[in-house]
Design a protein around this motif. Structure first.
Motif, PDB file in Angstrom:
ATOM      1  N   VAL A  33       0.849  -1.202   0.000  1.00 54.11           N
ATOM      2  CA  VAL A  33       0.000   0.000   0.000  1.00 54.11           C
ATOM      3  C   VAL A  33       0.880   1.246   0.000  1.00 54.11           C
ATOM      4  O   VAL A  33       0.618   2.203  -0.733  1.00 54.11           O
ATOM      5  CB  VAL A  33      -0.979  -0.005   1.196  1.00 54.11           C
ATOM      6  CG1 VAL A  33      -1.636   1.342   1.387  1.00 54.11           C
ATOM      7  CG2 VAL A  33      -2.034  -1.089   1.000  1.00 54.11           C
ATOM      8  N   TYR A  34       1.934   1.234   0.791  1.00 52.41           N
ATOM      9  CA  TYR A  34       2.879   2.354   0.823  1.00 52.41           C
ATOM     10  C   TYR A  34       3.474   2.583  -0.557  1.00 52.41           C
ATOM     11  O   TYR A  34       3.488   3.702  -1.070  1.00 52.41           O
ATOM     12  CB  TYR A  34       3.983   2.081   1.854  1.00 52.41           C
ATOM     13  CG  TYR A  34       5.041   3.150   1.880  1.00 52.41           C
ATOM     14  CD1 TYR A  34       4.892   4.270   2.677  1.00 52.41           C
ATOM     15  CD2 TYR A  34       6.180   3.042   1.099  1.00 52.41           C
ATOM     16  CE1 TYR A  34       5.856   5.264   2.702  1.00 52.41           C
ATOM     17  CE2 TYR A  34       7.152   4.028   1.103  1.00 52.41           C
ATOM     18  CZ  TYR A  34       6.983   5.137   1.905  1.00 52.41           C
ATOM     19  OH  TYR A  34       7.941   6.124   1.915  1.00 52.41           O
ATOM     20  N   ALA A  35       3.986   1.518  -1.175  1.00 47.79           N
ATOM     21  CA  ALA A  35       4.616   1.626  -2.495  1.00 47.79           C
ATOM     22  C   ALA A  35       3.613   2.085  -3.554  1.00 47.79           C
ATOM     23  O   ALA A  35       3.949   2.891  -4.435  1.00 47.79           O
ATOM     24  CB  ALA A  35       5.227   0.284  -2.893  1.00 47.79           C
ATOM     25  N   LEU A  36       2.398   1.584  -3.485  1.00 48.03           N
ATOM     26  CA  LEU A  36       1.362   1.984  -4.430  1.00 48.03           C
ATOM     27  C   LEU A  36       1.070   3.471  -4.310  1.00 48.03           C
ATOM     28  O   LEU A  36       0.966   4.188  -5.316  1.00 48.03           O
ATOM     29  CB  LEU A  36       0.091   1.164  -4.187  1.00 48.03           C
ATOM     30  CG  LEU A  36      -1.095   1.431  -5.103  1.00 48.03           C
ATOM     31  CD1 LEU A  36      -0.727   1.186  -6.554  1.00 48.03           C
ATOM     32  CD2 LEU A  36      -2.268   0.556  -4.686  1.00 48.03           C
ATOM     33  N   ASN A  37       0.983   3.966  -3.097  1.00 43.00           N
ATOM     34  CA  ASN A  37       0.721   5.383  -2.889  1.00 43.00           C
ATOM     35  C   ASN A  37       1.866   6.231  -3.454  1.00 43.00           C
ATOM     36  O   ASN A  37       1.624   7.230  -4.133  1.00 43.00           O
ATOM     37  CB  ASN A  37       0.522   5.686  -1.410  1.00 43.00           C
ATOM     38  CG  ASN A  37       0.143   7.122  -1.168  1.00 43.00           C
ATOM     39  OD1 ASN A  37      -0.812   7.621  -1.758  1.00 43.00           O
ATOM     40  ND2 ASN A  37       0.893   7.800  -0.334  1.00 43.00           N
ATOM     41  N   VAL A  38       3.091   5.834  -3.188  1.00 43.10           N
ATOM     42  CA  VAL A  38       4.247   6.571  -3.718  1.00 43.10           C
ATOM     43  C   VAL A  38       4.186   6.615  -5.245  1.00 43.10           C
ATOM     44  O   VAL A  38       4.362   7.668  -5.852  1.00 43.10           O
ATOM     45  CB  VAL A  38       5.574   5.943  -3.238  1.00 43.10           C
ATOM     46  CG1 VAL A  38       6.767   6.528  -3.978  1.00 43.10           C
ATOM     47  CG2 VAL A  38       5.738   6.128  -1.735  1.00 43.10           C
ATOM     48  N   ALA A  39       3.911   5.489  -5.869  1.00 47.29           N
ATOM     49  CA  ALA A  39       3.855   5.427  -7.334  1.00 47.29           C
ATOM     50  C   ALA A  39       2.736   6.311  -7.891  1.00 47.29           C
ATOM     51  O   ALA A  39       2.935   7.024  -8.887  1.00 47.29           O
ATOM     52  CB  ALA A  39       3.661   3.978  -7.789  1.00 47.29           C
TER      53      ALA A  39
END
Length: 83
Positions: A33-39
């Motif tokens: 979820v963190y990585a998805l938000n950053v992307a």
């Protein structure tokens, strides 16, 4: 108008406990979820201000029942839906 997340100056929430030696993520899905938000932010799908505002607009019962990254997932779902 204050929102459910705005607890500054309110009493009854107790002291803030500093978690030492706590992992950044408690489960693999939180890291995703963190990585998805950053992307999504980097691609310009939404801004961090929109992301934060979406979390803060969660209904109080949902906000209080959700974990930190569940709130993030809620915002991502709302900001990327076609509705």
């Amino acid at each position: 108008m204050s929102r459910v997340n705005d607890v500054g100056g309110q009493t009854g929430f107790g002291a803030v406990e500093v978690e030492r030696d706590e992992p950044s993520f408690h489960a693999d899905w939180e890291a995703r979820v963190y990585a998805l938000n950053v992307a999504l932010v980097r691609r310009g799908v939404y801004t961090l201000d929109e992301f934060r505002d979406t979390i803060e607009r969660m209904p109080p019962q949902e906000y209080l029942a959700a974990s930190y990254y569940e709130r993030w997932l809620h915002a991502i779902e709302r900001l990327t839906s076609d509705d």
